[in-house]
Design a protein around this motif. Sequence first.
Motif, PDB file in Angstrom:
ATOM      1  N   SER A 196       1.015  -1.218   0.293  1.00 49.94           N
ATOM      2  CA  SER A 196      -0.191  -0.198  -0.717  1.00 49.94           C
ATOM      3  C   SER A 196       0.713   1.541   0.134  1.00 49.94           C
ATOM      4  O   SER A 196       0.463   2.104  -0.661  1.00 49.94           O
ATOM      5  N   SER A 197       1.743   1.218   0.118  1.00 48.12           N
ATOM      6  CA  SER A 197       2.952   2.595   1.091  1.00 48.12           C
ATOM      7  C   SER A 197       4.254   2.410  -0.121  1.00 48.12           C
ATOM      8  O   SER A 197       4.501   3.540  -0.861  1.00 48.12           O
ATOM      9  N   LYS A 198       3.937   1.401  -0.650  1.00 44.45           N
ATOM     10  CA  LYS A 198       5.498   1.134  -2.029  1.00 44.45           C
ATOM     11  C   LYS A 198       6.764   1.290  -1.141  1.00 44.45           C
ATOM     12  O   LYS A 198       7.545   2.229  -2.014  1.00 44.45           O
ATOM     13  N   VAL A 199       7.161   0.914   0.036  1.00 49.57           N
ATOM     14  CA  VAL A 199       7.849   1.393   0.926  1.00 49.57           C
ATOM     15  C   VAL A 199       8.559  -0.065   1.212  1.00 49.57           C
ATOM     16  O   VAL A 199       7.654  -0.763   1.214  1.00 49.57           O
ATOM     17  N   TYR A 200      10.216  -0.506   0.591  1.00 47.58           N
ATOM     18  CA  TYR A 200      10.593  -1.832   1.329  1.00 47.58           C
ATOM     19  C   TYR A 200      11.386  -1.495   2.496  1.00 47.58           C
ATOM     20  O   TYR A 200      12.045  -0.991   2.315  1.00 47.58           O
ATOM     21  N   HIS A 201      11.588  -2.536   3.413  1.00 47.31           N
ATOM     22  CA  HIS A 201      12.275  -2.728   4.951  1.00 47.31           C
ATOM     23  C   HIS A 201      12.826  -4.093   4.539  1.00 47.31           C
ATOM     24  O   HIS A 201      12.633  -4.595   3.973  1.00 47.31           O
ATOM     25  N   CYS A 202      14.715  -3.841   5.009  1.00 48.81           N
ATOM     26  CA  CYS A 202      15.396  -4.498   4.708  1.00 48.81           C
ATOM     27  C   CYS A 202      15.644  -5.553   5.846  1.00 48.81           C
ATOM     28  O   CYS A 202      14.764  -5.059   6.768  1.00 48.81           O
ATOM     29  N   GLU A 203      15.716  -6.815   5.989  1.00 48.21           N
ATOM     30  CA  GLU A 203      15.728  -7.603   7.365  1.00 48.21           C
ATOM     31  C   GLU A 203      16.185  -7.545   7.897  1.00 48.21           C
ATOM     32  O   GLU A 203      17.303  -6.703   8.241  1.00 48.21           O
ATOM     33  N   GLY A 204      15.954  -6.980   9.704  1.00 45.01           N
ATOM     34  CA  GLY A 204      15.968  -6.807  10.440  1.00 45.01           C
ATOM     35  C   GLY A 204      15.394  -5.432  10.978  1.00 45.01           C
ATOM     36  O   GLY A 204      15.699  -5.092  12.003  1.00 45.01           O
ATOM     37  N   ASP A 205      14.746  -4.703  10.004  1.00 47.60           N
ATOM     38  CA  ASP A 205      14.359  -4.160  10.495  1.00 47.60           C
ATOM     39  C   ASP A 205      12.699  -3.748  11.216  1.00 47.60           C
ATOM     40  O   ASP A 205      12.294  -4.984  11.590  1.00 47.60           O
TER      41      ASP A 205
ATOM     42  N   THR B 111       4.189  -6.018   7.776  1.00 48.48           N
ATOM     43  CA  THR B 111       3.199  -4.733   7.716  1.00 48.48           C
ATOM     44  C   THR B 111       1.527  -5.963   7.110  1.00 48.48           C
ATOM     45  O   THR B 111       1.352  -7.071   6.804  1.00 48.48           O
ATOM     46  N   LYS B 112       0.863  -5.043   7.273  1.00 43.14           N
ATOM     47  CA  LYS B 112      -0.535  -5.506   6.852  1.00 43.14           C
ATOM     48  C   LYS B 112      -0.843  -6.319   5.647  1.00 43.14           C
ATOM     49  O   LYS B 112      -1.379  -7.389   4.983  1.00 43.14           O
ATOM     50  N   SER B 113       0.005  -5.562   4.840  1.00 40.37           N
ATOM     51  CA  SER B 113      -0.408  -6.417   2.848  1.00 40.37           C
ATOM     52  C   SER B 113       0.758  -5.466   2.161  1.00 40.37           C
ATOM     53  O   SER B 113       1.747  -4.943   2.553  1.00 40.37           O
ATOM     54  N   GLY B 114       1.450  -7.237   1.941  1.00 38.96           N
ATOM     55  CA  GLY B 114       2.798  -6.874   1.421  1.00 38.96           C
ATOM     56  C   GLY B 114       2.927  -8.159   1.193  1.00 38.96           C
ATOM     57  O   GLY B 114       2.902  -9.304   1.286  1.00 38.96           O
ATOM     58  N   SER B 115       5.057  -8.342   0.327  1.00 42.33           N
ATOM     59  CA  SER B 115       5.436  -9.846  -0.255  1.00 42.33           C
ATOM     60  C   SER B 115       7.061  -9.606   0.146  1.00 42.33           C
ATOM     61  O   SER B 115       7.157  -8.036  -0.136  1.00 42.33           O
ATOM     62  N   TYR B 116       7.143 -10.518  -0.210  1.00 45.34           N
ATOM     63  CA  TYR B 116       9.137 -10.822  -0.050  1.00 45.34           C
ATOM     64  C   TYR B 116       9.350 -10.481  -1.208  1.00 45.34           C
ATOM     65  O   TYR B 116       8.899 -11.269  -2.560  1.00 45.34           O
ATOM     66  N   MET B 117      10.458 -10.181  -2.287  1.00 52.70           N
ATOM     67  CA  MET B 117      10.976 -10.384  -2.870  1.00 52.70           C
ATOM     68  C   MET B 117      12.757  -9.490  -3.071  1.00 52.70           C
ATOM     69  O   MET B 117      12.406  -9.152  -1.081  1.00 52.70           O
ATOM     70  N   SER B 118      13.421 -10.163  -3.956  1.00 57.68           N
ATOM     71  CA  SER B 118      14.732  -9.128  -3.726  1.00 57.68           C
ATOM     72  C   SER B 118      15.037  -7.511  -3.902  1.00 57.68           C
ATOM     73  O   SER B 118      13.874  -6.998  -4.610  1.00 57.68           O
ATOM     74  N   GLU B 119      15.601  -7.171  -3.472  1.00 62.87           N
ATOM     75  CA  GLU B 119      16.389  -5.355  -2.938  1.00 62.87           C
ATOM     76  C   GLU B 119      15.918  -5.445  -4.778  1.00 62.87           C
ATOM     77  O   GLU B 119      15.308  -4.192  -5.372  1.00 62.87           O
ATOM     78  N   SER B 120      17.037  -5.440  -5.928  1.00 62.72           N
ATOM     79  CA  SER B 120      17.131  -4.607  -6.874  1.00 62.72           C
ATOM     80  C   SER B 120      15.304  -5.002  -7.552  1.00 62.72           C
ATOM     81  O   SER B 120      14.823  -4.171  -8.752  1.00 62.72           O
ATOM     82  N   ALA B 121      14.819  -6.456  -7.613  1.00 65.44           N
ATOM     83  CA  ALA B 121      12.859  -6.363  -7.741  1.00 65.44           C
ATOM     84  C   ALA B 121      12.564  -5.210  -7.131  1.00 65.44           C
ATOM     85  O   ALA B 121      11.733  -4.466  -8.201  1.00 65.44           O
ATOM     86  N   ALA B 122      12.538  -4.889  -6.267  1.00 64.62           N
ATOM     87  CA  ALA B 122      11.621  -4.214  -6.050  1.00 64.62           C
ATOM     88  C   ALA B 122      11.790  -2.376  -5.925  1.00 64.62           C
ATOM     89  O   ALA B 122      11.178  -0.936  -6.648  1.00 64.62           O
ATOM     90  N   LYS B 123      13.299  -2.141  -6.508  1.00 60.48           N
ATOM     91  CA  LYS B 123      13.429  -1.190  -7.041  1.00 60.48           C
ATOM     92  C   LYS B 123      13.414  -0.570  -8.714  1.00 60.48           C
ATOM     93  O   LYS B 123      12.148   0.111  -9.136  1.00 60.48           O
ATOM     94  N   ALA B 124      13.378  -1.584  -9.459  1.00 58.18           N
ATOM     95  CA  ALA B 124      13.249  -1.806 -10.739  1.00 58.18           C
ATOM     96  C   ALA B 124      11.180  -1.909 -10.980  1.00 58.18           C
ATOM     97  O   ALA B 124      10.753  -1.327 -12.011  1.00 58.18           O
ATOM     98  N   ALA B 125      10.325  -1.733  -9.131  1.00 54.53           N
ATOM     99  CA  ALA B 125       9.033  -1.965  -9.499  1.00 54.53           C
ATOM    100  C   ALA B 125       8.578  -0.909  -9.064  1.00 54.53           C
ATOM    101  O   ALA B 125       7.753  -0.653  -8.569  1.00 54.53           O
ATOM    102  N   GLY B 126      10.113   0.209  -8.774  1.00 51.25           N
ATOM    103  CA  GLY B 126       9.230   1.387  -8.717  1.00 51.25           C
ATOM    104  C   GLY B 126       9.675   1.945  -6.971  1.00 51.25           C
ATOM    105  O   GLY B 126       8.963   3.117  -6.452  1.00 51.25           O
ATOM    106  N   ASP B 127       9.600   0.603  -6.060  1.00 49.60           N
ATOM    107  CA  ASP B 127       9.485   0.644  -4.426  1.00 49.60           C
ATOM    108  C   ASP B 127      10.478   1.885  -4.295  1.00 49.60           C
ATOM    109  O   ASP B 127      11.801   1.245  -4.550  1.00 49.60           O
ATOM    110  N   ARG B 128      10.346   1.979  -2.983  1.00 50.22           N
ATOM    111  CA  ARG B 128      11.649   2.877  -2.477  1.00 50.22           C
ATOM    112  C   ARG B 128      11.923   2.531  -0.949  1.00 50.22           C
ATOM    113  O   ARG B 128      10.774   1.578  -0.198  1.00 50.22           O
ATOM    114  N   PRO B 129      13.302   3.160  -0.627  1.00 53.37           N
ATOM    115  CA  PRO B 129      13.368   2.326   1.172  1.00 53.37           C
ATOM    116  C   PRO B 129      12.691   2.549   2.122  1.00 53.37           C
ATOM    117  O   PRO B 129      12.458   3.707   2.020  1.00 53.37           O
TER     118      PRO B 129
END
Length: 153
Positions: free
Chosen positions: A113-122, A128-146
């Motif tokens: 819902s926010s298009k923000v990705y969280h690193c392991e240990g964060d 969060t209520k909705s989301g999924s796991y993926m690689s950091e490079s895939a998250a960046k490619a999808a337009g998600d921000r850290p």
Amino acid sequence: MRTNLLSCLLGIGLLTAGAAYAQSTASVTATCKDGSAFSGTSRSGACRGHGGVGSWGSAPAAATATGTEAAAAPPKTTDAAPATPPPASTSKKSATTTKASGGGNGQVWVNSSSKVYHCEGDRYYGKTKSGSYMSESAAKAAGDRPSGGKTCS
């Protein structure tokens, strides 16, 4: 005469000290909204984490009695239902703090819902209520921000 006055004052002092002690050890009882019972020395923090106070109980006999009667008086009991934890499916807290299955090395949690990705240990990794796991490079490619503008290391 002076000895009698001194004895009288000492006796009054002891009686008032006994009454003050009986009041300072008074107990407060309550039934929480989830059915659990609370017992403490003050109302502050009663039923915290249990949905609040459903009803206040009466003060035990020890709070109203003085002297040796206070020590001998048994406390009153409340007719509270046994505490039962709320079902996990209806608890808001369990929905937001339960870690989703998956993750691991090199995986980030993307809040859909926010298009923000969280690193392991964060703090919010997998929580969060909705989301999924993926690689950091895939998250960046999808337009998600850290989260916090920091990339994972």
